[in-house]
Design an enzyme around this catalytic site. Structure first.
Site: not given
Ligand code: NDP
Length: 249
Positions: A157, A159, A190
């Site tokens: 993620y 990268a 979030i």
């Protein structure tokens, strides 16, 4: 102060769930003609789009897998014939498949890279054709705090999102002479489906590092997306804007 997106067509990938859903609603409320793409749950996506249309907002849906460049090119051609050129592209579609490096399967690496980074490439290339012809455009990529402050188990993620930030800067350089701006919004944690597992497993620990001591709402990102999509941000390009309650510090 009212930010207007009247007369702008905004394309939002993954625009019917989570952060994308909030951006679809907010940009439509600001007057834009919004095309929200979805991939998996067509019925839920159409329900959401129908509910906004019943309020008089200009929202349309189209099914598209951002990993599939042929499907993306075909969808963009359909959109252009039905709605004219895209003025603002928000590359939002993304996935996580966290794992520690020794147990990370090839598929978890390639799925995340192909969706989060390959998807940005596929959709941006298709939309850039229209923007370069129009000599005008605005591209907003959704990155993540993980690009600058990754958690454990996030090599794929981090990268992908680091790649998105690098693409943003490279494209800003390449497209500025044609009056196309390219920026990035990097959210912190979030409250969407994507972050549910990590909030459930380590929410209190994460909040210790969030200066504002709360998770972000999708609307916190959508507010910035409306500003970035508008002409009020017309002197900003190549920028990564962090909206993370201070998490990256
Ligand atoms: P969600 O899981 O709630 O939604 C993800 C969206 O991406 C869905 O609309 C989904 O479409 C779409 N999508 C996934 N894969 C594909 C694909 N191959 N083709 C097309 N669409 C696809 O995630 P969030 O709303 O939380 O995340 C939105 C973006 O924000 C992502 O890029 C994410 O990395 C980033 N982000 C999120 C953070 C968070 O804490 N939530 C933090 C930092 C960044 P569908 O449901 O129709 O399949």
């Amino acid at each position: 102060m009212q930010v207007s997106l009247q007369n702008k067509t905004v394309l939002i990938t993954g625009g019917t769930r989570g952060i994308g859903r909030a951006m679809t609603e907010a940009t439509a409320q600001a007057g834009a003609n919004v095309i929200a793409t979805y991939m998996s749950n067509e019925a839920a996506a159409q329900d959401f789009i129908g509910s906004l249309r019943s309020k008089g907002l200009k929202v349309h849906g189209i099914k598209m897998d951002v990993r599939n460049s042929q499907q993306v090119d075909e969808a963009l051609a359909t959109m252009e014939s039905e709605h004219g050129p895209v003025h603002v592209l928000i590359n939002n579609a993304g996935i996580v498949k966290d794992d520690l490096i020794l147990s990370m399967e090839d598929e978890a690496w390639s799925d995340v890279i192909n969706t989060n980074l390959g998807g940005v490439f596929n959709v941006t290339r298709a939309v850039a054709r229209q923007m370069l012809r129009a000599r005008s455009g605005n591209i907003i990529n959704i990155s993540s705090v993980a690009a600058s402050r990754p958690g454990r188990g996030q090599v794929n993620y981090a990268a992908s999102k680091g790649g998105v930030e690098a693409v943003t800067k490279a494209l800003a350089v390449e497209l500025a002479p044609r009056n196309v701006r390219v920026n990035c919004i990097a959210p912190g944690v979030i409250t969407t489906d994507m972050s549910k597992d990590v909030r459930d497993a380590a929410g209190d620990k994460i909040l210790e590092s969030v200066l504002l001591k709360r998770f972000g709402n999708p609307e916190d990102i959508a507010n910035m997306a409306v500003f970035m999509a508008s002409d009020m941000s017309s002197y900003i390009t190549g920028e990564v804007i962090h909206i993370d309650g201070g998490l990256k510090l």
